[in-house]
Write a protein that holds these residues in place. Structure first.
Motif, PDB file in Angstrom:
ATOM      1  N   ASP A 228       0.793  -1.226   0.000  1.00 21.08           N
ATOM      2  CA  ASP A 228       0.000   0.000   0.000  1.00 21.08           C
ATOM      3  C   ASP A 228       0.829   1.283   0.000  1.00 21.08           C
ATOM      4  O   ASP A 228       0.370   2.322  -0.475  1.00 21.08           O
ATOM      5  N   ILE A 229       2.032   1.236   0.566  1.00 22.20           N
ATOM      6  CA  ILE A 229       2.879   2.414   0.723  1.00 22.20           C
ATOM      7  C   ILE A 229       4.320   1.994   0.467  1.00 22.20           C
ATOM      8  O   ILE A 229       4.729   0.899   0.854  1.00 22.20           O
ATOM      9  N   ILE A 230       5.103   2.879  -0.169  1.00 25.51           N
ATOM     10  CA  ILE A 230       6.520   2.613  -0.396  1.00 25.51           C
ATOM     11  C   ILE A 230       7.353   3.597   0.412  1.00 25.51           C
ATOM     12  O   ILE A 230       7.131   4.806   0.378  1.00 25.51           O
ATOM     13  N   ASP A 231       8.330   3.068   1.135  1.00 22.88           N
ATOM     14  CA  ASP A 231       9.252   3.857   1.950  1.00 22.88           C
ATOM     15  C   ASP A 231      10.598   3.863   1.224  1.00 22.88           C
ATOM     16  O   ASP A 231      11.221   2.815   1.037  1.00 22.88           O
ATOM     17  N   ILE A 232      11.035   5.048   0.797  1.00 22.17           N
ATOM     18  CA  ILE A 232      12.195   5.152  -0.090  1.00 22.17           C
ATOM     19  C   ILE A 232      13.477   5.411   0.689  1.00 22.17           C
ATOM     20  O   ILE A 232      13.618   6.413   1.391  1.00 22.17           O
ATOM     21  N   SER A 233      14.433   4.497   0.543  1.00 21.77           N
ATOM     22  CA  SER A 233      15.781   4.699   1.037  1.00 21.77           C
ATOM     23  C   SER A 233      16.734   4.343  -0.105  1.00 21.77           C
ATOM     24  O   SER A 233      16.314   4.215  -1.261  1.00 21.77           O
ATOM     25  N   SER A 234      18.018   4.175   0.209  1.00 21.75           N
ATOM     26  CA  SER A 234      18.970   3.823  -0.841  1.00 21.75           C
ATOM     27  C   SER A 234      20.225   3.240  -0.219  1.00 21.75           C
ATOM     28  O   SER A 234      20.479   3.389   0.981  1.00 21.75           O
ATOM     29  N   GLY A 235      21.027   2.565  -1.053  1.00 17.50           N
ATOM     30  CA  GLY A 235      22.325   2.061  -0.634  1.00 17.50           C
ATOM     31  C   GLY A 235      22.272   0.847   0.256  1.00 17.50           C
ATOM     32  O   GLY A 235      21.209   0.279   0.537  1.00 17.50           O
ATOM     33  N   GLY A 236      23.453   0.407   0.676  1.00 15.10           N
ATOM     34  CA  GLY A 236      23.591  -0.694   1.625  1.00 15.10           C
ATOM     35  C   GLY A 236      23.716  -2.067   1.007  1.00 15.10           C
ATOM     36  O   GLY A 236      23.964  -3.037   1.717  1.00 15.10           O
ATOM     37  N   VAL A 237      23.547  -2.172  -0.313  1.00 11.40           N
ATOM     38  CA  VAL A 237      23.568  -3.494  -0.956  1.00 11.40           C
ATOM     39  C   VAL A 237      24.998  -4.004  -1.083  1.00 11.40           C
ATOM     40  O   VAL A 237      25.303  -5.149  -0.763  1.00 11.40           O
ATOM     41  N   VAL A 238      25.866  -3.137  -1.572  1.00 12.13           N
ATOM     42  CA  VAL A 238      27.294  -3.427  -1.660  1.00 12.13           C
ATOM     43  C   VAL A 238      28.025  -2.183  -1.178  1.00 12.13           C
ATOM     44  O   VAL A 238      27.470  -1.081  -1.173  1.00 12.13           O
ATOM     45  N   PRO A 239      29.283  -2.324  -0.759  1.00  8.37           N
ATOM     46  CA  PRO A 239      30.031  -1.126  -0.373  1.00  8.37           C
ATOM     47  C   PRO A 239      30.101  -0.149  -1.553  1.00  8.37           C
ATOM     48  O   PRO A 239      30.505  -0.521  -2.654  1.00  8.37           O
ATOM     49  N   ALA A 240      29.692   1.075  -1.338  1.00  6.40           N
ATOM     50  CA  ALA A 240      29.675   2.068  -2.412  1.00  6.40           C
ATOM     51  C   ALA A 240      29.753   3.459  -1.803  1.00  6.40           C
ATOM     52  O   ALA A 240      29.257   3.697  -0.698  1.00  6.40           O
ATOM     53  N   ARG A 241      30.323   4.366  -2.526  1.00  7.47           N
ATOM     54  CA  ARG A 241      30.414   5.755  -2.065  1.00  7.47           C
ATOM     55  C   ARG A 241      29.102   6.460  -2.388  1.00  7.47           C
ATOM     56  O   ARG A 241      28.615   6.393  -3.514  1.00  7.47           O
ATOM     57  N   ILE A 242      28.520   7.123  -1.380  1.00  9.92           N
ATOM     58  CA  ILE A 242      27.251   7.816  -1.554  1.00  9.92           C
ATOM     59  C   ILE A 242      27.444   9.292  -1.237  1.00  9.92           C
ATOM     60  O   ILE A 242      27.944   9.648  -0.167  1.00  9.92           O
ATOM     61  N   ASP A 243      27.065  10.137  -2.165  1.00  9.64           N
ATOM     62  CA  ASP A 243      27.135  11.580  -1.966  1.00  9.64           C
ATOM     63  C   ASP A 243      25.854  12.019  -1.265  1.00  9.64           C
ATOM     64  O   ASP A 243      24.800  12.139  -1.887  1.00  9.64           O
ATOM     65  N   VAL A 244      25.940  12.230   0.035  1.00 13.58           N
ATOM     66  CA  VAL A 244      24.743  12.577   0.806  1.00 13.58           C
ATOM     67  C   VAL A 244      24.669  14.083   1.015  1.00 13.58           C
ATOM     68  O   VAL A 244      25.688  14.739   1.248  1.00 13.58           O
ATOM     69  N   TYR A 245      23.479  14.607   0.911  1.00 11.87           N
ATOM     70  CA  TYR A 245      23.207  16.029   1.111  1.00 11.87           C
ATOM     71  C   TYR A 245      21.715  16.149   1.386  1.00 11.87           C
ATOM     72  O   TYR A 245      20.956  15.189   1.148  1.00 11.87           O
ATOM     73  N   PRO A 246      21.242  17.259   1.935  1.00 12.21           N
ATOM     74  CA  PRO A 246      19.819  17.375   2.259  1.00 12.21           C
ATOM     75  C   PRO A 246      18.922  17.096   1.062  1.00 12.21           C
ATOM     76  O   PRO A 246      19.035  17.734   0.017  1.00 12.21           O
ATOM     77  N   GLY A 247      18.073  16.085   1.213  1.00 11.22           N
ATOM     78  CA  GLY A 247      17.127  15.730   0.159  1.00 11.22           C
ATOM     79  C   GLY A 247      17.693  14.854  -0.940  1.00 11.22           C
ATOM     80  O   GLY A 247      17.066  14.699  -1.990  1.00 11.22           O
ATOM     81  N   TYR A 248      18.836  14.212  -0.714  1.00 11.07           N
ATOM     82  CA  TYR A 248      19.496  13.468  -1.789  1.00 11.07           C
ATOM     83  C   TYR A 248      18.661  12.298  -2.317  1.00 11.07           C
ATOM     84  O   TYR A 248      18.862  11.846  -3.450  1.00 11.07           O
ATOM     85  N   GLN A 249      17.710  11.811  -1.520  1.00  8.56           N
ATOM     86  CA  GLN A 249      16.887  10.677  -1.983  1.00  8.56           C
ATOM     87  C   GLN A 249      15.542  11.103  -2.569  1.00  8.56           C
ATOM     88  O   GLN A 249      14.795  10.251  -3.064  1.00  8.56           O
ATOM     89  N   ILE A 250      15.232  12.385  -2.527  1.00  6.38           N
ATOM     90  CA  ILE A 250      13.920  12.836  -2.984  1.00  6.38           C
ATOM     91  C   ILE A 250      13.698  12.579  -4.475  1.00  6.38           C
ATOM     92  O   ILE A 250      12.598  12.166  -4.876  1.00  6.38           O
ATOM     93  N   PRO A 251      14.691  12.776  -5.362  1.00  2.00           N
ATOM     94  CA  PRO A 251      14.456  12.442  -6.774  1.00  2.00           C
ATOM     95  C   PRO A 251      14.088  10.976  -6.992  1.00  2.00           C
ATOM     96  O   PRO A 251      13.292  10.659  -7.882  1.00  2.00           O
ATOM     97  N   PHE A 252      14.652  10.078  -6.186  1.00  2.00           N
ATOM     98  CA  PHE A 252      14.280   8.661  -6.289  1.00  2.00           C
ATOM     99  C   PHE A 252      12.804   8.488  -5.940  1.00  2.00           C
ATOM    100  O   PHE A 252      12.074   7.740  -6.602  1.00  2.00           O
ATOM    101  N   ALA A 253      12.395   9.176  -4.890  1.00  2.00           N
ATOM    102  CA  ALA A 253      10.992   9.098  -4.461  1.00  2.00           C
ATOM    103  C   ALA A 253      10.065   9.600  -5.558  1.00  2.00           C
ATOM    104  O   ALA A 253       9.020   8.997  -5.818  1.00  2.00           O
ATOM    105  N   GLU A 254      10.434  10.685  -6.207  1.00  2.00           N
ATOM    106  CA  GLU A 254       9.598  11.233  -7.280  1.00  2.00           C
ATOM    107  C   GLU A 254       9.434  10.235  -8.412  1.00  2.00           C
ATOM    108  O   GLU A 254       8.323  10.044  -8.933  1.00  2.00           O
ATOM    109  N   THR A 255      10.534   9.599  -8.808  1.00  2.00           N
ATOM    110  CA  THR A 255      10.477   8.617  -9.901  1.00  2.00           C
ATOM    111  C   THR A 255       9.563   7.459  -9.542  1.00  2.00           C
ATOM    112  O   THR A 255       8.728   7.024 -10.356  1.00  2.00           O
TER     113      THR A 255
END
Length: 340
Positions: free
Chosen positions: A245-272
């Motif tokens: 019924d609802i999707i909770d959007i996060s990212s990363g954690g699957v394999v070691p990877a460099r993530i550029d984090v900044y305020p709202g960095y996951q919001i474009p994923f949520a929009e898509t």
């Protein structure tokens, strides 16, 4: 009227605002996964502070599904009592309460446990190589999620969240980086999503139709050959009719990877994913300012805002956010009656 403090109802889950406490492992349970008084106080504090929906930390559906010793458990009926106390106290203080049903898979760090995964690939050099799951293992874990959902309902939770993110077991099946199986649970997206689909189907046999089910996903794996938001749209569209019924959007954690984090960095994923699935979306990721949360909601980029560490630092963030947005939020009775 602020959007952040507007009501929303999905099935019988009616929230007084759009503020969600994200699941965060507290590593405060005992060695058998039982809740302590600490948990009750921890979550009740966020209820007093005005959070609309509190989602309990990753709670293991079997003992080898723990991420670390000290994780909450829901693999035995004896866990229900302690979890029910958390639910009762937080709901009495005005919040609705969910629980994240989880299995760590290859990222289990409990040394006494047998580590399992879809394929025998270690997370990194410090983790042991997991055993590849047999079909019997898969069936066992699917049933463990079902029984976890049954216990969550008996404990009184308003919603459950299936943990399909951060490189834990369900995510390991979904990702081509970690799932190298040659049977019906590996290969194509349809096969890789089969484990999640069967878990959802089984949960639906014990979880009330009037209570929503949330799915948390890692929308971006930050590696070229991994899953990206468009892949998650396809995955979610395969399973959503099973009862998501609802999707909770996060990212990363699957394999070691460099993530550029900044305020709202996951919001474009949520929009898509919102656009591609037409499902309500919980979004966040260093969203700590009320004005930013308000913008995301008013521009229909998401339907809820989750806060994680910000709510650890400040359990009363919702009360303070209401003040900043000039919203006349009802304070807890004892606070409003206090003589200062």
């Amino acid at each position: 009227m602020t959007k952040l403090f507007s009501n929303i109802k999905i099935k019988d889950l009616e929230l007084k605002n759009r503020i969600v406490m994200a699941p965060m492992c507290m590593v405060a349970a005992d060695e058998e996964g039982y809740a302590k008084d600490w948990h009750e106080i921890h979550y009740a504090s966020r209820a007093i502070g005005g959070t609309g929906l509190i989602i309990l930390e990753a709670t293991a559906v079997e003992s080898r599904g723990r991420i670390k010793e000290g994780d909450l458990g829901i693999w035995d009926d004896s866990h229900i009592e302690g979890l029910a106390r958390i639910v009762q106290s937080s709901k009495a203080l005005g919040a609705k309460v969910g629980i994240q049903l989880a299995h760590a898979g290859r990222k289990c760090e409990v040394k006494s446990e047998k580590i399992i995964a879809p394929s025998p690939i270690a997370f990194n050099d410090t983790y042991p190589t997991p055993e590849e799951m047999t079909i019997d293992d898969i069936k066992f874990v699917i049933n463990a999620f079902k029984e976890g959902a049954r216990r969550a309902n008996e404990a009184g939770f308003d919603t459950i969240e299936i943990h399909g993110a951060h490189g834990y077991l369900i995510n390991e099946f979904l990702s081509p980086l970690t799932n190298k199986r040659k049977d019906e649970y590996g290969g194509s997206i349809e096969n890789r999503v089969r484990f999640l689909r069967e878990i959802t189907q089984e949960i639906k046999t014990v979880w009330p139709e009037n209570k929503p089910i949330i799915l948390r996903v890692s929308a971006e794996e930050y590696v070229e050959d991994g899953n990206h938001p468009e892949d998650l749209v396809e995955i979610i569209n395969i399973v959503k009719d099973e009862g998501i019924d609802i999707i909770d959007i996060s990212s990363g954690g699957v394999v070691p990877a460099r993530i550029d984090v900044y305020p709202g960095y996951q919001i474009p994923f949520a929009e898509t994913i919102k656009k591609g699935t037409n499902l309500p979306i919980i979004a966040g990721g260093l969203v700590t300012e009320p004005d930013m949360a308000e913008e995301i909601l008013k521009n229909n980029r998401a339907d809820f805002i989750f806060l994680g560490r910000e709510l650890l630092r400040n359990p009363y963030w919702p009360l303070q956010a209401a003040s900043k947005l000039n919203y006349d939020m009802e304070w807890p009775y004892s606070y409003s009656r206090a003589k200062i």
